[in-house]
Enzyme design. Structure first.
Site, PDB file in Angstrom:
ATOM      1  N   LEU A  18       0.832  -1.208   0.000  1.00 52.64           N
ATOM      2  CA  LEU A  18       0.000   0.000   0.000  1.00 52.64           C
ATOM      3  C   LEU A  18       0.869   1.261   0.000  1.00 52.64           C
ATOM      4  O   LEU A  18       0.592   2.229  -0.698  1.00 52.64           O
ATOM      5  CB  LEU A  18      -0.933  -0.006   1.217  1.00 52.64           C
ATOM      6  CG  LEU A  18      -1.939   1.140   1.257  1.00 52.64           C
ATOM      7  CD1 LEU A  18      -2.875   1.081   0.062  1.00 52.64           C
ATOM      8  CD2 LEU A  18      -2.747   1.125   2.557  1.00 52.64           C
ATOM      9  N   LYS A  19       1.913   1.206   0.782  1.00 49.58           N
ATOM     10  CA  LYS A  19       2.837   2.354   0.836  1.00 49.58           C
ATOM     11  C   LYS A  19       3.346   2.695  -0.567  1.00 49.58           C
ATOM     12  O   LYS A  19       3.281   3.851  -1.001  1.00 49.58           O
ATOM     13  CB  LYS A  19       4.016   1.997   1.745  1.00 49.58           C
ATOM     14  CG  LYS A  19       5.153   2.981   1.712  1.00 49.58           C
ATOM     15  CD  LYS A  19       6.410   2.375   2.320  1.00 49.58           C
ATOM     16  CE  LYS A  19       7.563   3.341   2.240  1.00 49.58           C
ATOM     17  NZ  LYS A  19       7.429   4.477   3.158  1.00 49.58           N
ATOM     18  N   SER A 437      18.069  14.335  10.438  1.00 50.25           N
ATOM     19  CA  SER A 437      18.149  13.673   9.137  1.00 50.25           C
ATOM     20  C   SER A 437      17.973  14.666   8.003  1.00 50.25           C
ATOM     21  O   SER A 437      17.239  15.645   8.123  1.00 50.25           O
ATOM     22  CB  SER A 437      17.092  12.577   9.050  1.00 50.25           C
ATOM     23  OG  SER A 437      15.816  13.103   9.298  1.00 50.25           O
ATOM     24  N   ASP A 603      17.680  11.905  20.938  1.00 48.75           N
ATOM     25  CA  ASP A 603      16.260  12.029  20.594  1.00 48.75           C
ATOM     26  C   ASP A 603      15.388  11.227  21.544  1.00 48.75           C
ATOM     27  O   ASP A 603      15.618  10.037  21.749  1.00 48.75           O
ATOM     28  CB  ASP A 603      16.032  11.500  19.173  1.00 48.75           C
ATOM     29  CG  ASP A 603      16.644  12.415  18.118  1.00 48.75           C
ATOM     30  OD1 ASP A 603      16.641  13.641  18.326  1.00 48.75           O
ATOM     31  OD2 ASP A 603      17.122  11.901  17.092  1.00 48.75           O
ATOM     32  N   GLU A 609       4.674   9.205  24.403  1.00 40.84           N
ATOM     33  CA  GLU A 609       3.721   8.154  24.041  1.00 40.84           C
ATOM     34  C   GLU A 609       3.804   6.938  24.953  1.00 40.84           C
ATOM     35  O   GLU A 609       2.939   6.077  24.914  1.00 40.84           O
ATOM     36  CB  GLU A 609       3.860   7.763  22.592  1.00 40.84           C
ATOM     37  CG  GLU A 609       4.966   6.810  22.305  1.00 40.84           C
ATOM     38  CD  GLU A 609       5.113   6.656  20.806  1.00 40.84           C
ATOM     39  OE1 GLU A 609       5.198   5.532  20.354  1.00 40.84           O
ATOM     40  OE2 GLU A 609       5.127   7.672  20.090  1.00 40.84           O
ATOM     41  N   HIS A 698       6.283  17.475   7.849  1.00 45.70           N
ATOM     42  CA  HIS A 698       5.425  16.414   7.312  1.00 45.70           C
ATOM     43  C   HIS A 698       4.633  16.878   6.105  1.00 45.70           C
ATOM     44  O   HIS A 698       3.918  16.100   5.492  1.00 45.70           O
ATOM     45  CB  HIS A 698       4.506  15.876   8.399  1.00 45.70           C
ATOM     46  CG  HIS A 698       5.274  15.177   9.484  1.00 45.70           C
ATOM     47  ND1 HIS A 698       5.702  15.833  10.606  1.00 45.70           N
ATOM     48  CD2 HIS A 698       5.740  13.924   9.578  1.00 45.70           C
ATOM     49  CE1 HIS A 698       6.390  14.986  11.352  1.00 45.70           C
ATOM     50  NE2 HIS A 698       6.428  13.822  10.750  1.00 45.70           N
ATOM     51  N   CYS A 730      10.958  18.522  12.984  1.00 47.05           N
ATOM     52  CA  CYS A 730      11.410  17.128  13.050  1.00 47.05           C
ATOM     53  C   CYS A 730      12.478  16.931  11.972  1.00 47.05           C
ATOM     54  O   CYS A 730      12.841  17.880  11.280  1.00 47.05           O
ATOM     55  CB  CYS A 730      10.228  16.181  12.870  1.00 47.05           C
ATOM     56  SG  CYS A 730      10.564  14.495  13.452  1.00 47.05           S
TER      57      CYS A 730
HETATM   58  N1  GLN Z   1      17.087  12.753  14.559  1.00 51.08           N
HETATM   59  C1  GLN Z   1      15.929  12.194  13.982  1.00 51.08           C
HETATM   60  C2  GLN Z   1      15.729  12.697  12.574  1.00 51.08           C
HETATM   61  O1  GLN Z   1      15.999  13.814  12.320  1.00 51.08           O
HETATM   62  C3  GLN Z   1      14.696  12.508  14.792  1.00 51.08           C
HETATM   63  C4  GLN Z   1      13.477  11.931  14.194  1.00 51.08           C
HETATM   64  C5  GLN Z   1      12.252  12.007  15.095  1.00 51.08           C
HETATM   65  O2  GLN Z   1      12.189  12.770  16.005  1.00 51.08           O
HETATM   66  N2  GLN Z   1      11.265  11.207  14.838  1.00 51.08           N
HETATM   67  O3  GLN Z   1      15.275  11.992  11.714  1.00 51.08           O
HETATM   68 ZN    ZN Z   2      10.729  14.520  15.628  1.00 50.53          ZN
END
Ligand code: GLN
Ligand code: ZN
Length: 759
Positions: A18-19, A437, A603, A609, A698, A730
């Site tokens: 699906l992805k 990243s 991180d 969660e 995102h 992020c």
């Molecule tokens: N260091 C990770 C990145 O930049 C952090 C990702 C995350 O917080 N989910 O991908």
């Molecule tokens: Zn993040």
């Protein structure tokens, strides 16, 4: 006769079909028809592999998110997508991602807010409501899927997000009372259930996981009101609770005027006796006896010892199922061709779990002799795991035992450290950085795959990754960022990368679990005591630092996130496993520092969660989670600047614990919620430095410079400017360079502008 059913099946496909289908569609490389037929093929396959069950879920499949689908089915579609080109599928993608396939800027919209589904790593799109929200049924898709399922020869049991849980998950943009909408919502649910009744549906599964939360009187009343209003519809309703205990909601749940109740008999097994006593004798009790949140084989003989007397008592009214939807586990253990056979023999993925349900039901219905062979094989696996020398390492247990409080303490308080760090790093006001990243390009993924398959030597792989690191460093220098990152090209995933290098972990080839939309994660499996045999990141970071005079951040995943994003042992406490992880990553932190790395980010994306669903259990979790972070991070010198990062989290209720982590700098997600998060700083003076994310990574939308300035100005009203950082919310691995460069250009420009204004 015990009846068998399932609450939901992984929709992404055993090979992430699906992805790939939806990403091709979004890129304009395939048509909507191709995507739709791929979805239909997956559904067919899923129903076929569940055909041994008495009832099979329908409506659990989704092209993005089932909560979003529920919003569309209820006619609760954000106005900003109404009137745009395309159909319902395109509009649901726009709500989810900000745009659909082939959208130009005209059709791009703000993406909906996304947040975690209860205490899982699955993210749903938050339903948007206001005092004016009106609902109108649009059930065509679900009704069509019932026909599809019947064509596969299964008995469909449609799955709905229950009305109270739907409102619980919703967010009222105007601050109005969500519950006030119940009255308007219920007639639409009634209409929906009537439509399902007309289709001859016998049972409908109505998910109300709110039942495992602390509920105040209004929410309790809402549940009663809702099911009173829905009683009398033609289909029988199975109200499902999962992810925890019912506690003070037992009587409420058992008293709802519905035909059946499902409970999580893994997390709440100790309540089953009380539930059996409270539930009227004519009602179905569905026991979720197989863990839908973990990958271990169930001890079937042990379960039968417990279930046999219950089956005698409940007869036809006993149903068996996984504890929750199997969305949270990988599809098929049999796809694992490379896994260590001993450890593999201890595991069960979705298909194997359904097999366990079948064996249990057969044993109850026909006697254990009818399934003597599978029971014997199961007993063997359970015994092998308990006896294996690979699980326990006395040295590791001893090291955890020897942890002292001092190991979690920095040498000096923040203010003193900050002075030394600032003198050493000489950063401007509003320093800019990224979260770690950079885009995981096709070339990177190709090289990793080739290396994994043995087609690319280690040396050649390292050369290619170094070239990527160099590219990232050069781009960041050109952009004028202040604290650089190496870009994480060598990492497939922030948890798996470390899991692969630590002892005590195994990893799968195809153990994918959906995180959101087309994003999947492959959680490593923590099966034994944790050890770090060698440094995991030092060479990469040293290489990156050798290319530039700017500081490069060391980049690690913290122990709590490792724990929360792994499948973990069920034979020792989570806190014990977490402390083992903390000691292993602490060694890495100290090695980085010794290698001359001045800034180290750890991180903890998943810290929040892990919070238990019940408030009363929060503090205990936060205490050990924060302590584990501190053990990991706080062995360093004052001059070493520790960063941490958290994403998709709300901190208002845990800010004291976050502050207690004592990271020098924290970067957080805020951009999607318009810095709402910062409200907390009206109440609480966050003591250290903070980078509220100003750019929603995102979404492919490029944040305008002025938007960044506005957001940072808002932040500066609450937090002294000298403690503010400017960064995306992020990591950028899911974006491409064409999006990242202009976005970061705007971000850096904005920071410069803020500095000029402050000067
Ligand atoms: N260091 C990770 C990145 O930049 C952090 C990702 C995350 O917080 N989910 O991908
Ligand atoms: Zn993040």
């Amino acid at each position: 006769m015990a009846v068998t059913h399932n609450l939901g099946f992984p929709r992404i496909g055993g090979k992430r079909e699906l992805k790939f289908a939806e990403e091709a569609y979004w890129k304009g490389e395939s048509s909507a028809d191709e995507l739709l037929s791929k979805g239909a093929a997956l559904r067919r396959q899923n129903w076929r592999s569940q055909s041994q069950l008495d009832y099979v879920p329908v409506g659990d499949f989704s092209f993005y998110d089932h909560v979003l689908d529920m919003s569309f089915m209820l006619g609760n579609v954000p106005e900003r997508v109404a009137g745009l080109d395309g159909d319902r599928l395109d509009n649901s993608f726009r709500v989810a991602r900000g745009r659909s396939a082939g959208d130009d800027d005209r059709n791009a919209v703000r993406a909906g807010e996304m947040t975690k589904w209860f205490d899982t790593n699955y993210h749903y799109i938050v339903p948007e409501v206001s005092a004016d929200t009106r609902f109108a049924l649009d059930a065509g898709e679900l009704l069509a899927r019932i026909d599809e399922a019947r064509a596969e020869g299964v008995t469909p049991k449609p799955v709905l997000v229950g009305p109270v849980t739907y409102l619980w998950l919703a967010k009222a943009g105007d601050g109005s009372d969500r519950l006030a909408l119940l009255e308007r919502l219920l007639p639409v649910y009634r209409e929906l259930l009537d439509a399902l009744g007309e289709k001859g549906v016998e049972w409908v599964q109505v998910d109300e996981p709110v039942l495992v939360h602390d509920l105040d009187d209004d929410w309790k009343r809402a549940l009663r009101t809702a099911y009173d209003a829905l009683s009398g519809v033609a289909p029988k309703l199975l109200v499902t609770s999962y992810f925890g205990q019912l506690r003070d909601n037992i009587d409420l749940a058992c008293g709802l005027p519905v035909a059946g109740l499902h409970v999580d008999a893994v997390k709440a097994r100790d309540e089953v006796e009380a539930i059996v006593a409270a539930l009227p004798a004519d009602k179905v009790l569905s026991l979720g006896v197989i863990d839908g949140r973990n990958v271990w084989k169930a001890d079937l003989a042990g379960l039968l010892d417990w279930l046999e007397p219950l089956a005698d008592k409940l007869g036809e009214c006993l149903w068996l199922a996984p504890s929750c939807s199997l969305l949270h586990v990988p599809v098929d253990l049999n796809s694992e061709k490379k896994m260590d056979p001993e450890i593999k023999s201890w595991l069960a993925f979705a298909l194997q779990k359904l097999g366990e349900i079948e064996v249990l039901a057969k044993a109850l219905n026909e006697g254990r002799d009818a399934v003597a062979q599978p029971l014997a094989r199961n007993a063997e696996a359970i015994a092998s795991r308990r006896a294996s020398a690979r699980v326990d390492d006395p040295g590791v247990k001893q090291a955890v035992h020897a942890i002292t409080p001092d190991m979690g303490k920095r040498r000096s308080p923040y203010a003193e450290r900050a002075a030394k760090q600032h003198a050493h790093l000489t950063l401007p006001a509003y320093p800019t950085t990224t979260i770690g990243s950079f885009p995981q390009t096709k070339e990177i993924r190709k090289a990793r795959l080739a290396h994994k398959k043995g087609d690319l030597s280690r040396a050649e792989y390292v050369t290619r990754m170094q070239a990527e690191i160099e590219r990232s460093i050069r781009e960041q220098e050109a952009l004028g960022l202040d604290v650089l990152v190496h870009g994480e090209p060598e990492r497939n995933d922030m948890v798996e990368y470390f899991g692969e290098q630590l002892e005590g972990y195994v990893f799968s080839q195809h153990g994918w679990v959906q995180s959101f939309g087309s994003r999947c994660v492959k959680p490593p499996i923590l099966f034994g005591d944790i050890k770090r045999p060698y440094p995991m990141t030092v060479a990469w970071i040293k290489y990156a630092q050798s290319l530039t005079d700017k500081p490069v951040k060391g980049m690690l995943t913290g122990p709590v996130t490792m724990l929360n994003w792994s499948f973990v042992r069920d034979d020792q406490s989570r806190s014990e496993s977490c402390k083992q992880l903390a000691l292993a990553i602490r060694e890495e932190v100290l090695d980085l520092e010794a290698a001359g790395v001045d800034v180290i980010q750890i991180d903890e994306a998943a810290l929040r969660e892990g919070l238990p669903l019940r408030r009363s259990q929060w503090q205990d979790y936060l205490d050990w989670a924060v302590e584990c972070f501190r053990i990991t991070a706080n062995g360093v010198r004052d001059e070493t600047q520790i960063h941490t990062h958290m994403c998709y989290s709300e901190f208002n209720d845990i800010i004291e614990s976050i502050a207690h982590m004592d990271a020098d700098v924290i970067t957080i997600e805020t951009s999607r919620s318009n810095m709402e998060l910062l409200d907390v700083f009206d109440r609480f003076q966050y003591p250290n430095e903070i980078g509220p994310g100003v750019y929603d990574i995102h979404s492919p939308n490029i944040p305008p410079r002025d938007q960044v300035i506005t957001l940072m100005t808002k932040a500066a009203e609450r937090i002294p400017a000298e403690r503010l950082w400017v960064n995306p919310d992020c990591g950028l691995k899911t974006r491409n360079w064409d999006e990242v460069v202009p976005a970061l250009e705007n971000m850096v420009e904005a920071a410069r502008d803020l500095r000029r204004r402050a000067a």
